[in-house]
Each structure stands twice: as structure tokens, then as C-alpha cells.
Enzyme design. Structure first.
Site, PDB file in Angstrom:
ATOM      1  N   CYS A  26       0.815  -1.221   0.000  1.00  0.00           N
ATOM      2  CA  CYS A  26       0.000   0.000   0.000  1.00  0.00           C
ATOM      3  C   CYS A  26       0.846   1.268   0.000  1.00  0.00           C
ATOM      4  CB  CYS A  26      -0.985  -0.003   1.158  1.00  0.00           C
ATOM      5  SG  CYS A  26      -0.238   0.077   2.803  1.00  0.00           S
ATOM      6  N   HIS A  50      -2.299   0.562   6.737  1.00  0.00           N
ATOM      7  CA  HIS A  50      -2.794   0.533   5.360  1.00  0.00           C
ATOM      8  C   HIS A  50      -3.224   1.939   4.971  1.00  0.00           C
ATOM      9  CE1 HIS A  50      -4.216  -1.286   1.702  1.00  0.00           C
ATOM     10  NE2 HIS A  50      -5.393  -0.685   1.849  1.00  0.00           N
ATOM     11  N   HIS A  57      -6.053   2.051  -3.829  1.00  0.00           N
ATOM     12  CA  HIS A  57      -5.016   1.507  -2.948  1.00  0.00           C
ATOM     13  C   HIS A  57      -4.513   0.189  -3.505  1.00  0.00           C
ATOM     14  CE1 HIS A  57      -7.985  -1.264  -0.671  1.00  0.00           C
ATOM     15  NE2 HIS A  57      -8.639  -0.722  -1.672  1.00  0.00           N
TER      16      HIS A  57
END
Length: 182
Positions: A82, A136, A152
Site C-alpha cells: 500500500c 494501510h 489503494h
């Protein structure tokens, strides 16, 4: 001269440490050309984006849809994690950002969900529900009356760069939204 965070936290931490040591001398002449913008960006809470717009960031990020997930990678030929995806997108425009997702936690100003806009970064915990640190992140593609959509690189079902709505799963992991644009 360009400074990349591709080596991860150690390189970023070392750079920050060197910058702090330079700053501690209170001699602005000791800041190198490289360190001054990085130092200023960390302490201003916003980074120099020059003439790059949030729309350009999102448009470029969308060209990377489908690249697979690969842990600890910022290389499109291998895949992205990510933060590697975020780093790659911003570095494409010569915009320097931290390499790991946790480093974004307090680096930039938080914005309320209803004020979040395209190009802002959305931060989440990792998949381990016992861990509350940022693990994340993604780039906001749109925000229509609090209905956020973000891009993402996920290790989940999509297994790569994808666009996802802020659904119940991600709402349960939501930490905050930060803006890097002046």
C-alpha cells in the site's frame, strides 16, 4: 538531486535524524539543498507539490489499476504494497513522501471526513484487529457527501491496485484522513 524513500524506514529515519542534527545547530547554512525541503515539509505538515494537482495524482494512480500486491515493494514490475503504491505515485511527480504507512500518521494535517477531497490520503489500521497503528492507506478518488471512494494496493480479495468504496470493513479500520496539498 532527488531523494527517495525506497529503502524504507531506516533511510527515512536516518535522513530525519541528520536533518534534526543540522537543525539543532541553528545554522541554516548547514542544511543541505536536499535536507532543507525535506525538513521544511516534515515540520510544515505539508509537502511541496509544485504545480501538481490532486486530479493529476488520481489520474496517474488509476493507470496502475491491476498491478498485483507485493509486500514491501514500490516496483510496478513486481507489484506494490500500500505505501509502495503511494510512494510510487507521488515520486512519479517528484513529490517526496514517507515510504511506510505508519510514517504518514502524524506527518500531515488531519482533515474531517466531510471535508476530504480528491488526492487526500486515507489511513487505516492493518488487518490485525489487535493492532491500532496505521498499517494501510490509499488515495481518495472522490467524496460525495461523505461517501468516499479510494484507490489503494490491497492484499485482500482484489490482490493489487484497485478502487474501493469506504465500506463497513474499511470503516472498522479507519484511522483518519490527511492532506498533503498546500
Amino acid at each position: 538531486m532527488k531523494f527517495y524513500f525506497m529503502a524504507g524506514c531506516l533511510l527515512f529515519t536516518t535522513a530525519c535524524s541528520n536533518i534534526q542534527e543540522q537543525n539543532d545547530t541553528n545554522d541554516s547554512a548547514t542544511k543541505t539543498t536536499l535536507a532543507a525541503p525535506l525538513y521544511d515539509s516534515i515540520h510544515d505538515g505539508l509537502i511541496q507539490t509544485n504545480s501538481v494537482t490532486p486530479q493529476q495524482i488520481v489520474d496517474y494512480a488509476e493507470t496502475l489499476i491491476g498491478i498485483p500486491y507485493k509486500y514491501a515493494s514500490a516496483n510496478p514490475q513486481q507489484g506494490f504494497d500500500c505505501s509502495g503504491f503511494i510512494t510510487y505515485v507521488f515520486n512519479h511527480f517528484n513529490i517526496e513522501v514517507p515510504r511506510s504507512s505508519v510514517e504518514f500518521t502524524n506527518a500531515y494535517p488531519e482533515v474531517p471526513v466531510d471535508s476530504a477531497k480528491e488526492g487526500d490520503l486515507i489511513l487505516f489500521t492493518g488487518t490485525d484487529s489487535t493492532e491500532k497503528a496505521v498499517g494501510h492507506m490509499g488515495i481518495i478518488v472522490s467524496n460525495s457527501n461523505g461517501s468516499i471512494v479510494f484507490i489503494h494496493s490491497t492484499s485482500g480479495k482484489a490482490n493489487g491496485v484497485t478502487i474501493t468504496p469506504l465500506n463497513d470493513y474499511y470503516k472498522s479500520r479507519f484511522v483518519k484522513i490527511v492532506s498533503i496539498f498546500k
